[in-house]
Design a protein around this motif. Structure first.
Motif, PDB file in Angstrom:
ATOM      1  N   ALA A  69      42.498  98.401  34.395  1.00  0.00           N
ATOM      2  CA  ALA A  69      42.935  99.726  33.958  1.00  0.00           C
ATOM      3  C   ALA A  69      42.763  99.889  32.453  1.00  0.00           C
ATOM      4  O   ALA A  69      42.378 100.958  31.960  1.00  0.00           O
ATOM      5  CB  ALA A  69      44.391  99.968  34.356  1.00  0.00           C
ATOM      6  N   ALA A  70      43.043  98.823  31.692  1.00  0.00           N
ATOM      7  CA  ALA A  70      42.865  98.882  30.238  1.00  0.00           C
ATOM      8  C   ALA A  70      41.392  99.025  29.878  1.00  0.00           C
ATOM      9  O   ALA A  70      41.053  99.676  28.880  1.00  0.00           O
ATOM     10  CB  ALA A  70      43.451  97.630  29.592  1.00  0.00           C
ATOM     11  N   ARG A  71      40.513  98.425  30.674  1.00  0.00           N
ATOM     12  CA  ARG A  71      39.078  98.588  30.464  1.00  0.00           C
ATOM     13  C   ARG A  71      38.663 100.033  30.736  1.00  0.00           C
ATOM     14  O   ARG A  71      37.930 100.649  29.954  1.00  0.00           O
ATOM     15  CB  ARG A  71      38.294  97.655  31.386  1.00  0.00           C
ATOM     16  N   VAL A  72      39.108 100.579  31.843  1.00  0.00           N
ATOM     17  CA  VAL A  72      38.750 101.957  32.182  1.00  0.00           C
ATOM     18  C   VAL A  72      39.269 102.907  31.102  1.00  0.00           C
ATOM     19  O   VAL A  72      38.585 103.862  30.707  1.00  0.00           O
ATOM     20  CB  VAL A  72      39.315 102.352  33.560  1.00  0.00           C
ATOM     21  N   GLY A  73      40.476 102.654  30.603  1.00  0.00           N
ATOM     22  CA  GLY A  73      41.055 103.482  29.555  1.00  0.00           C
ATOM     23  C   GLY A  73      40.494 103.211  28.173  1.00  0.00           C
ATOM     24  O   GLY A  73      40.790 103.942  27.229  1.00  0.00           O
ATOM     25  N   ASP A  74      39.680 102.155  28.028  1.00  0.00           N
ATOM     26  CA  ASP A  74      39.072 101.776  26.749  1.00  0.00           C
ATOM     27  C   ASP A  74      40.121 101.658  25.652  1.00  0.00           C
ATOM     28  O   ASP A  74      39.913 102.074  24.511  1.00  0.00           O
ATOM     29  CB  ASP A  74      37.997 102.798  26.348  1.00  0.00           C
ATOM     30  N   PHE A 132      30.551 102.605  26.307  1.00  0.00           N
ATOM     31  CA  PHE A 132      29.773 101.767  27.221  1.00  0.00           C
ATOM     32  C   PHE A 132      30.017 100.286  26.961  1.00  0.00           C
ATOM     33  O   PHE A 132      30.271  99.508  27.889  1.00  0.00           O
ATOM     34  CB  PHE A 132      28.274 102.063  27.093  1.00  0.00           C
ATOM     35  N   ASN A 133      29.940  99.883  25.681  1.00  0.00           N
ATOM     36  CA  ASN A 133      30.064  98.467  25.347  1.00  0.00           C
ATOM     37  C   ASN A 133      31.404  97.878  25.779  1.00  0.00           C
ATOM     38  O   ASN A 133      31.478  96.714  26.182  1.00  0.00           O
ATOM     39  CB  ASN A 133      29.889  98.260  23.849  1.00  0.00           C
ATOM     40  N   ASN A 134      32.460  98.665  25.684  1.00  0.00           N
ATOM     41  CA  ASN A 134      33.803  98.143  25.939  1.00  0.00           C
ATOM     42  C   ASN A 134      34.424  98.592  27.252  1.00  0.00           C
ATOM     43  O   ASN A 134      35.461  98.070  27.641  1.00  0.00           O
ATOM     44  CB  ASN A 134      34.739  98.548  24.792  1.00  0.00           C
ATOM     45  N   SER A 135      33.815  99.575  27.923  1.00  0.00           N
ATOM     46  CA  SER A 135      34.499 100.149  29.080  1.00  0.00           C
ATOM     47  C   SER A 135      33.620 100.311  30.313  1.00  0.00           C
ATOM     48  O   SER A 135      33.762  99.575  31.277  1.00  0.00           O
ATOM     49  CB  SER A 135      35.115 101.500  28.694  1.00  0.00           C
ATOM     50  N   THR A 136      32.701 101.270  30.306  1.00  0.00           N
ATOM     51  CA  THR A 136      32.077 101.678  31.579  1.00  0.00           C
ATOM     52  C   THR A 136      31.275 100.568  32.236  1.00  0.00           C
ATOM     53  O   THR A 136      31.219 100.498  33.469  1.00  0.00           O
ATOM     54  CB  THR A 136      31.183 102.918  31.397  1.00  0.00           C
ATOM     55  N   GLN A 137      30.652  99.683  31.462  1.00  0.00           N
ATOM     56  CA  GLN A 137      29.858  98.627  32.091  1.00  0.00           C
ATOM     57  C   GLN A 137      30.729  97.637  32.860  1.00  0.00           C
ATOM     58  O   GLN A 137      30.227  96.884  33.698  1.00  0.00           O
ATOM     59  CB  GLN A 137      29.011  97.892  31.064  1.00  0.00           C
ATOM     60  N   TYR A 138      32.036  97.647  32.607  1.00  0.00           N
ATOM     61  CA  TYR A 138      32.946  96.746  33.301  1.00  0.00           C
ATOM     62  C   TYR A 138      33.577  97.390  34.542  1.00  0.00           C
ATOM     63  O   TYR A 138      34.296  96.719  35.277  1.00  0.00           O
ATOM     64  CB  TYR A 138      34.069  96.302  32.354  1.00  0.00           C
ATOM     65  N   MET A 139      33.317  98.660  34.755  1.00  0.00           N
ATOM     66  CA  MET A 139      33.907  99.350  35.902  1.00  0.00           C
ATOM     67  C   MET A 139      33.144  99.001  37.184  1.00  0.00           C
ATOM     68  O   MET A 139      31.970  98.627  37.154  1.00  0.00           O
ATOM     69  CB  MET A 139      33.904 100.859  35.662  1.00  0.00           C
ATOM     70  N   THR A 140      33.809  99.134  38.309  1.00  0.00           N
ATOM     71  CA  THR A 140      33.170  98.854  39.588  1.00  0.00           C
ATOM     72  C   THR A 140      32.153  99.945  39.915  1.00  0.00           C
ATOM     73  O   THR A 140      32.251 101.081  39.436  1.00  0.00           O
ATOM     74  CB  THR A 140      34.200  98.793  40.723  1.00  0.00           C
ATOM     75  N   ASP A 141      31.185  99.590  40.733  1.00  0.00           N
ATOM     76  CA  ASP A 141      30.194 100.577  41.158  1.00  0.00           C
ATOM     77  C   ASP A 141      30.865 101.757  41.851  1.00  0.00           C
ATOM     78  O   ASP A 141      30.475 102.916  41.653  1.00  0.00           O
ATOM     79  CB  ASP A 141      29.178  99.938  42.106  1.00  0.00           C
ATOM     80  N   GLU A 142      31.855 101.461  42.662  1.00  0.00           N
ATOM     81  CA  GLU A 142      32.528 102.532  43.395  1.00  0.00           C
ATOM     82  C   GLU A 142      33.195 103.521  42.440  1.00  0.00           C
ATOM     83  O   GLU A 142      33.104 104.741  42.634  1.00  0.00           O
ATOM     84  CB  GLU A 142      33.566 101.958  44.356  1.00  0.00           C
ATOM     85  N   PRO A 172      27.837 104.315   6.828  1.00  0.00           N
ATOM     86  CA  PRO A 172      26.732 103.810   7.636  1.00  0.00           C
ATOM     87  C   PRO A 172      27.228 102.984   8.802  1.00  0.00           C
ATOM     88  O   PRO A 172      28.210 102.268   8.707  1.00  0.00           O
ATOM     89  CB  PRO A 172      25.945 102.935   6.646  1.00  0.00           C
ATOM     90  N   ALA A 173      26.528 103.108   9.945  1.00  0.00           N
ATOM     91  CA  ALA A 173      26.877 102.291  11.108  1.00  0.00           C
ATOM     92  C   ALA A 173      26.622 100.834  10.775  1.00  0.00           C
ATOM     93  O   ALA A 173      25.659 100.483  10.104  1.00  0.00           O
ATOM     94  CB  ALA A 173      26.045 102.715  12.318  1.00  0.00           C
ATOM     95  N   SER A 174      27.518  99.986  11.218  1.00  0.00           N
ATOM     96  CA  SER A 174      27.370  98.555  10.954  1.00  0.00           C
ATOM     97  C   SER A 174      26.153  98.016  11.670  1.00  0.00           C
ATOM     98  O   SER A 174      25.828  98.402  12.782  1.00  0.00           O
ATOM     99  CB  SER A 174      28.620  97.809  11.429  1.00  0.00           C
ATOM    100  N   SER A 175      25.453  97.113  11.018  1.00  0.00           N
ATOM    101  CA  SER A 175      24.299  96.485  11.659  1.00  0.00           C
ATOM    102  C   SER A 175      24.725  95.342  12.564  1.00  0.00           C
ATOM    103  O   SER A 175      23.913  94.763  13.262  1.00  0.00           O
ATOM    104  CB  SER A 175      23.327  95.960  10.590  1.00  0.00           C
ATOM    105  N   ASN A 176      26.001  94.996  12.528  1.00  0.00           N
ATOM    106  CA  ASN A 176      26.495  93.916  13.371  1.00  0.00           C
ATOM    107  C   ASN A 176      26.714  94.401  14.794  1.00  0.00           C
ATOM    108  O   ASN A 176      27.012  95.567  15.029  1.00  0.00           O
ATOM    109  CB  ASN A 176      27.820  93.369  12.828  1.00  0.00           C
ATOM    110  N   VAL A 177      26.578  93.505  15.727  1.00  0.00           N
ATOM    111  CA  VAL A 177      26.881  93.816  17.116  1.00  0.00           C
ATOM    112  C   VAL A 177      28.385  93.711  17.299  1.00  0.00           C
ATOM    113  O   VAL A 177      28.978  92.676  17.024  1.00  0.00           O
ATOM    114  CB  VAL A 177      26.155  92.833  18.060  1.00  0.00           C
ATOM    115  N   ILE A 178      29.022  94.774  17.728  1.00  0.00           N
ATOM    116  CA  ILE A 178      30.464  94.793  17.872  1.00  0.00           C
ATOM    117  C   ILE A 178      30.823  95.022  19.338  1.00  0.00           C
ATOM    118  O   ILE A 178      30.583  96.082  19.882  1.00  0.00           O
ATOM    119  CB  ILE A 178      31.109  95.891  17.021  1.00  0.00           C
ATOM    120  N   VAL A 179      31.326  94.013  19.999  1.00  0.00           N
ATOM    121  CA  VAL A 179      31.870  94.153  21.339  1.00  0.00           C
ATOM    122  C   VAL A 179      33.202  93.424  21.331  1.00  0.00           C
ATOM    123  O   VAL A 179      33.261  92.216  21.104  1.00  0.00           O
ATOM    124  CB  VAL A 179      30.947  93.536  22.409  1.00  0.00           C
ATOM    125  N   LEU A 180      34.270  94.137  21.542  1.00  0.00           N
ATOM    126  CA  LEU A 180      35.600  93.550  21.436  1.00  0.00           C
ATOM    127  C   LEU A 180      35.958  92.860  22.742  1.00  0.00           C
ATOM    128  O   LEU A 180      36.015  93.488  23.795  1.00  0.00           O
ATOM    129  CB  LEU A 180      36.608  94.650  21.104  1.00  0.00           C
TER     130      LEU A 180
END
Length: 454
Positions: A56-61, A284-294, A443-451
């Motif tokens: 649920a925390a993932r879906v809520g980001d 996307f990086n922190n939420s939707t890619q972790y959601m179930t297909d359904e 400026p957007a950070s050039s680092n990859v940020i995934v929490l």
């Protein structure tokens, strides 16, 4: 009028004023009731309940707002700009001194669904409690179990905002809530199929998609909270980006997308219509890619059911090569926007503006090139966009920042070219708009940020 009668009237008026003042005081200081009042969790929750809360925390980001690239997850500190000044996300780890470690389940519920902290102060609606109000009790209980028993406590004081007095007074938020925040969990509509209903619950509640994609009134409330209004998810500017329509608008929304397109976009961060960028890349990086297909298919089913507004959107876009005649060599030398496009943009996005499949997005017919609001076009050109990180692997392609390479006028010219070519109808970009956004953004950070949540 006799003195006696005047005195009686004066006393009556004073009593009325006291009653009104007392009523307002009671209203703004009262503690909202929670179905969990008097409920105490005993022992460690089950692994299944904690896992449900993590999902649920993932879906809520939740991690996106309550963390920074330099902090532990959920420790707070993220600055949020408002028209009144900046506020900072709070520490929601279970630390007992600086976090929510002393919150009961009922306290947690009141903060989550009513916007009232444990000590009684009102939360700013940057915390999307008008959306979270629709959460069911089971999800609230699961979220509490996750945050209390699976999140690492971090001792970090929450930063105070810089909103000046008297705008920083919290009690008027009680009146705001009464006017604009509806209470009550989401109620399934019997006429709709279960997949649609699940999608509606996610989009309206946990996903709080309307917080970005629904326009706001002068009073900063979302103008609609569900599909009963055509304004719901019809597109809005937020924090220097334009969150496009999620309705069936063919030019500025999802009218040309299928349910499968929406599903793939949320699952992979890209589709034939575009690639996530700006704030949506973080989602996307922190939420939707972790959601179930359904669940992703449920979201796709719901948003694709929302009709567009032909009056606002106009005739569906069609590619128009003739409108791009400026790419002829003799015209290129005359048009600064076309010249800059050929030098800086065409190697990736193509001379025809059609990009390179799902890897580099098309500019021809894209929503950001069709809407009158140029915020997203300007912001992504100035500051670029962070990398998409799918399954832990950073994407090889990203939009680079051009703030140091191009002047305000050059950016305005090239974006005007893009937004008036290939049948695009976004229109010209003003140099002053570029200047203002340059001053407001970093400026957007050039680092990859995934929490990582755990």
């Amino acid at each position: 009028m006799t003195k006696r009668l005047f005195g009686k009237i004066l006393v009556a008026l004073l009593l009325a004023c006291l009653l009104v003042a007392g009523g307002i005081t009671w209203f703004v200081t009262r503690t909202p009731r929670s179905p969990f009042d008097g409920t105490a969790l005993t022992g460690t929750p089950s692994a299944d309940l904690i896992q449900r809360g993590e999902y649920a925390a993932r879906v809520g980001d939740c991690v996106a707002c309550h963390s920074t690239p330099n902090s532990a997850p959920f420790a707070g500190g993220l600055e949020m700009a408002t028209p009144m000044g900046s506020i900072f996300a709070t520490n929601i780890t279970p630390d007992k001194e600086t976090g929510i470690g002393r919150y009961s389940l009922a306290d947690f519920d009141r903060a989550l669904r009513h916007g009232v902290a444990r000590d009684g102060h009102r939360l700013y609606p940057a915390m999307p409690y008008p959306s979270y109000a629709k959460l069911g009790n089971d999800d609230v209980r699961a979220l509490y179990a996750y945050f209390m028993f699976a999140v690492q406590p971090v001792h970090q004081e929450s930063r105070l905002g810089d909103i000046p007095w008297p705008l920083n007074m919290r009690w008027p938020l009680a009146l705001w809530n009464a006017a604009f925040a509806k209470s009550g969990a989401y109620q399934q509509k019997g006429s709709m199929d279960p997949l649609w209903s699940r999608g509606a619950y996610i989009v309206q509640g946990l996903g709080h998609c309307g917080s970005c994609h629904t326009p706001r009134a002068v009073s900063m409330n979302e103008k609609a909270l569900d599909e009963s209004s055509s304004l719901y998810l019809s597109g809005a500017v937020l924090d220097g980006w334009y969150a496009p329509s999620l309705r069936g608008d063919p030019n500025t929304g999802l009218g040309r997308w299928s349910e499968e397109d929406v599903f793939r976009f949320l699952r992979t961060g890209r589709s034939q219509h575009g690639v996530v960028f700006g704030s949506m890349a973080e989602v996307f990086n922190n939420s939707t890619q972790y959601m179930t297909d359904e669940d992703l298919r449920a979201v796709a089913r719901y948003v694709k059911s929302l009709p567009g507004d032909p009056t606002r959107d106009g005739q569906p876009w069609r590619y128009d090569a003739a409108s791009n005649g400026a790419l002829a060599l003799d015209q290129r030398l005359k048009g600064p926007g076309a010249q800059t496009y050929m030098a800086k943009c065409s190697s990736c996005h193509g001379q025809d503006g059609r990009g390179q499949g799902q890897w580099i997005p098309t500019l021809a017919g894209s929503a950001s090139s069709m809407i009158k609001e140029g915020a997203s076009s300007i912001n992504v050109t100035l500051n670029g966009s962070g990398r998409i990180v799918a399954n832990g692997v950073p994407d090889a392609y990203r939009m680079p920042p051009f703030r140091k390479q191009l002047s305000d006028q050059e950016i305005a010219d090239v974006l005007t070219f893009v937004r008036t070519s290939w049948g695009n109808r976004g229109g010209a970009v003003n140099r002053d708009d570029v200047k203002r956004l340059r001053e407001r953004t970093n400026p957007a950070s050039s680092n990859v940020i995934v929490l990582q949540m755990r």
